[in-house]
Design a protein around this motif. Structure first.
Motif, PDB file in Angstrom:
ATOM      1  N   PRO A  50       0.818  -1.227   0.000  1.00  0.00           N
ATOM      2  CA  PRO A  50       0.000   0.000   0.000  1.00  0.00           C
ATOM      3  C   PRO A  50       0.851   1.276   0.000  1.00  0.00           C
ATOM      4  CG  PRO A  50      -0.861  -1.588   1.576  1.00  0.00           C
ATOM      5  CD  PRO A  50       0.427  -2.164   1.068  1.00  0.00           C
ATOM      6  N   VAL A  51       1.966   1.268   0.755  1.00  0.00           N
ATOM      7  CA  VAL A  51       2.831   2.462   0.792  1.00  0.00           C
ATOM      8  C   VAL A  51       3.399   2.740  -0.593  1.00  0.00           C
ATOM      9  CG1 VAL A  51       4.933   3.464   1.785  1.00  0.00           C
ATOM     10  CG2 VAL A  51       3.405   2.108   3.221  1.00  0.00           C
ATOM     11  N   ARG A  52       3.788   1.672  -1.302  1.00  0.00           N
ATOM     12  CA  ARG A  52       4.343   1.855  -2.650  1.00  0.00           C
ATOM     13  C   ARG A  52       3.271   2.370  -3.609  1.00  0.00           C
ATOM     14  NH1 ARG A  52       8.917  -1.750  -5.391  1.00  0.00           N
ATOM     15  NH2 ARG A  52       9.977  -0.650  -3.726  1.00  0.00           N
ATOM     16  N   TRP A  53       2.026   1.854  -3.491  1.00  0.00           N
ATOM     17  CA  TRP A  53       0.924   2.390  -4.311  1.00  0.00           C
ATOM     18  C   TRP A  53       0.748   3.880  -4.052  1.00  0.00           C
ATOM     19  CZ3 TRP A  53      -0.599   0.466  -8.554  1.00  0.00           C
ATOM     20  CH2 TRP A  53      -0.758  -0.920  -8.738  1.00  0.00           C
ATOM     21  N   LEU A  54       0.843   4.279  -2.757  1.00  0.00           N
ATOM     22  CA  LEU A  54       0.707   5.702  -2.405  1.00  0.00           C
ATOM     23  C   LEU A  54       1.812   6.519  -3.083  1.00  0.00           C
ATOM     24  CD1 LEU A  54      -0.724   7.873  -0.638  1.00  0.00           C
ATOM     25  CD2 LEU A  54       0.931   7.335   1.168  1.00  0.00           C
ATOM     26  N   GLY A  55       3.045   6.006  -3.024  1.00  0.00           N
ATOM     27  CA  GLY A  55       4.163   6.694  -3.675  1.00  0.00           C
ATOM     28  C   GLY A  55       3.942   6.831  -5.171  1.00  0.00           C
ATOM     29  N   ILE A  56       3.472   5.737  -5.812  1.00  0.00           N
ATOM     30  CA  ILE A  56       3.195   5.760  -7.258  1.00  0.00           C
ATOM     31  C   ILE A  56       2.143   6.820  -7.572  1.00  0.00           C
ATOM     32  CG2 ILE A  56       2.131   4.425  -9.133  1.00  0.00           C
ATOM     33  CD1 ILE A  56       3.580   1.941  -7.963  1.00  0.00           C
ATOM     34  N   ALA A  57       1.084   6.865  -6.732  1.00  0.00           N
ATOM     35  CA  ALA A  57       0.010   7.849  -6.949  1.00  0.00           C
ATOM     36  C   ALA A  57       0.551   9.275  -6.813  1.00  0.00           C
ATOM     37  CB  ALA A  57      -1.122   7.608  -5.944  1.00  0.00           C
ATOM     38  N   MET A  58       1.457   9.493  -5.831  1.00  0.00           N
ATOM     39  CA  MET A  58       2.006  10.843  -5.631  1.00  0.00           C
ATOM     40  C   MET A  58       2.872  11.268  -6.815  1.00  0.00           C
ATOM     41  SD  MET A  58       2.927  10.688  -1.588  1.00  0.00           S
ATOM     42  CE  MET A  58       3.622  12.323  -1.419  1.00  0.00           C
ATOM     43  N   ILE A  59       3.661  10.328  -7.368  1.00  0.00           N
ATOM     44  CA  ILE A  59       4.499  10.662  -8.531  1.00  0.00           C
ATOM     45  C   ILE A  59       3.609  11.014  -9.725  1.00  0.00           C
ATOM     46  CG2 ILE A  59       6.204   9.799 -10.191  1.00  0.00           C
ATOM     47  CD1 ILE A  59       7.295   8.003  -7.937  1.00  0.00           C
ATOM     48  N   ILE A  60       2.555  10.208  -9.947  1.00  0.00           N
ATOM     49  CA  ILE A  60       1.647  10.487 -11.074  1.00  0.00           C
ATOM     50  C   ILE A  60       0.990  11.856 -10.893  1.00  0.00           C
ATOM     51  CG2 ILE A  60      -0.497   9.763 -12.221  1.00  0.00           C
ATOM     52  CD1 ILE A  60       0.348   6.852 -11.625  1.00  0.00           C
ATOM     53  N   ALA A  61       0.570  12.159  -9.640  1.00  0.00           N
ATOM     54  CA  ALA A  61      -0.052  13.464  -9.365  1.00  0.00           C
ATOM     55  C   ALA A  61       0.952  14.597  -9.637  1.00  0.00           C
ATOM     56  CB  ALA A  61      -0.536  13.516  -7.915  1.00  0.00           C
ATOM     57  N   GLY A  62       2.204  14.401  -9.205  1.00  0.00           N
ATOM     58  CA  GLY A  62       3.236  15.417  -9.426  1.00  0.00           C
ATOM     59  C   GLY A  62       3.482  15.659 -10.903  1.00  0.00           C
ATOM     60  N   ILE A  63       3.559  14.561 -11.687  1.00  0.00           N
ATOM     61  CA  ILE A  63       3.767  14.680 -13.135  1.00  0.00           C
ATOM     62  C   ILE A  63       2.583  15.416 -13.774  1.00  0.00           C
ATOM     63  CG2 ILE A  63       3.822  13.316 -15.276  1.00  0.00           C
ATOM     64  CD1 ILE A  63       5.555  11.282 -13.695  1.00  0.00           C
ATOM     65  N   TYR A  64       1.364  15.103 -13.292  1.00  0.00           N
ATOM     66  CA  TYR A  64       0.165  15.766 -13.813  1.00  0.00           C
ATOM     67  C   TYR A  64       0.213  17.271 -13.522  1.00  0.00           C
ATOM     68  CZ  TYR A  64      -4.773  16.915 -14.393  1.00  0.00           C
ATOM     69  OH  TYR A  64      -5.951  17.501 -14.773  1.00  0.00           O
ATOM     70  N   PHE A  65       0.633  17.627 -12.296  1.00  0.00           N
ATOM     71  CA  PHE A  65       0.749  19.045 -11.913  1.00  0.00           C
ATOM     72  C   PHE A  65       1.664  19.798 -12.883  1.00  0.00           C
ATOM     73  CE2 PHE A  65      -0.513  20.119  -7.323  1.00  0.00           C
ATOM     74  CZ  PHE A  65      -1.628  19.318  -7.413  1.00  0.00           C
ATOM     75  N   ILE A  66       2.802  19.162 -13.234  1.00  0.00           N
ATOM     76  CA  ILE A  66       3.784  19.835 -14.087  1.00  0.00           C
ATOM     77  C   ILE A  66       3.346  19.826 -15.545  1.00  0.00           C
ATOM     78  CG2 ILE A  66       6.176  19.732 -14.930  1.00  0.00           C
ATOM     79  CD1 ILE A  66       6.923  18.569 -12.189  1.00  0.00           C
ATOM     80  N   ALA A  67       2.726  18.711 -15.987  1.00  0.00           N
ATOM     81  CA  ALA A  67       2.429  18.535 -17.414  1.00  0.00           C
ATOM     82  C   ALA A  67       1.124  19.196 -17.840  1.00  0.00           C
ATOM     83  CB  ALA A  67       2.401  17.045 -17.759  1.00  0.00           C
ATOM     84  N   LYS A  68       0.171  19.395 -16.929  1.00  0.00           N
ATOM     85  CA  LYS A  68      -1.148  19.904 -17.311  1.00  0.00           C
ATOM     86  C   LYS A  68      -1.072  21.257 -18.030  1.00  0.00           C
ATOM     87  CE  LYS A  68      -5.606  19.769 -17.577  1.00  0.00           C
ATOM     88  NZ  LYS A  68      -6.490  20.324 -16.546  1.00  0.00           N
ATOM     89  N   PRO A  69      -0.364  22.259 -17.450  1.00  0.00           N
ATOM     90  CA  PRO A  69      -0.304  23.547 -18.169  1.00  0.00           C
ATOM     91  C   PRO A  69       0.370  23.429 -19.532  1.00  0.00           C
ATOM     92  CG  PRO A  69       0.831  23.689 -16.029  1.00  0.00           C
ATOM     93  CD  PRO A  69       0.366  22.292 -16.191  1.00  0.00           C
TER      94      PRO A  69
END
Lengths: 149, 114
Positions: A122-141
């Motif tokens: 579960p901790v690794r899934w959380l980390g994966i989700a945070m990386i995807i969210a971070g990439i989305y934050f940078i890539a969306k604009p």
């Protein structure tokens, strides 16, 4: 979004960002795949060649890994990723492009889970989700500005 | 983990970040109408030299440590690199992208320790 300083080299007229197969954002995705492949090959080769070293310098620098064909396969992928990375750097600010390459920390565990049946905690899934969210934050604009063109 | 391993990990990260800065600085010259090849080649060569140092340090560390102990430290590199790009290359990030960088760093740390 990222703005580059108006240095002389940036204010000069320069060619437009390429589209199609040369689109640098497409190449960031390709870079993630190449780096993931090479990391797996390098780790396999490093495990294969573990041995006690006679000198401190040889021990610090992993020269003995160069005896493995897997390592040379990994190095080949790294060289391809490097050429591909130069193309990306030509068009995208470093502070945008580099964080996006963290997609490998998503691709490697997901690849191990999908193809090798490895367990993801579960901790690794959380980390994966945070990386995807971070990439989305940078890539969306970036995606919005691409659409606007 | 010994102090020597920790120092080697930090040196490897610094070599990686410095190599990236040289590469980007070199490739910035290719945006000109007439490309001055000399600074491009010199900066790319400096970048490749630093990457080679990083590569050998990292391979040596992979022989001595499990990936699960080595990987959490990869979370440091995006933060180090973006700070260096802002200071040295004068790139500017907005708040949203900074939040993205912090999320990626913390996420990489979690993937590494789990």
């Amino acid at each position: 979004m990222c703005r580059e300083k108006n240095t002389p080299e940036n204010t000069d007229a320069h060619p437009a960002t390429p589209t199609g197969w040369l689109n640098p954002y497409l190449h960031i995705a390709l870079n993630g795949l190449l780096v993931t492949t090479s990391e797996l090959l390098l780790k396999y080769g490093a495990m294969e060649t573990v041995q006690p070293e006679t000198s401190l310098l040889l021990d610090i620098l992993g020269f003995s890994t160069l005896g493995s064909l897997w390592v040379w396969g990994g190095i080949t992928c790294y060289i391809l990723a490097f050429v591909n990375w130069l193309h990306i750097l030509r068009w995208i600010p470093l502070s945008i492009a580099f964080p996006l390459t963290s997609v490998v920390h998503v691709l490697i565990p997901l690849g191990s889970w999908l193809f090798l049946g490895e367990y993801i905690s579960p901790v690794r899934w959380l980390g994966i989700a945070m990386i995807i969210a971070g990439i989305y934050f940078i890539a969306k604009p970036l995606m919005l500005s691409e659409e606007a063109l | 983990m010994t102090a020597r391993l920790l120092i080697l990990i930090i040196l490897a990260q610094i070599a990686l970040v410095a190599g990236q800065i040289f590469l980007k600085h070199g490739m910035n010259f290719t945006k000109k109408e007439i490309i001055p090849y000399r600074p491009v080649v010199i900066n790319i060569f400096a970048g490749i030299t630093l990457f080679t140092i990083w590569f050998l340090l990292w391979m040596g560390l992979m022989q001595k440590m499990d990936l699960s102990h080595l990987y959490p430290f990869e979370g440091i590199s995006p933060v180090l690199l973006v700070i260096a790009a802002c200071i040295i290359l004068k790139e500017r990030l907005d708040l949203r992208s900074w939040a993205g960088v912090v999320l990626i760093a913390l996420g990489t740390l979690l993937v590494g320790i789990s």
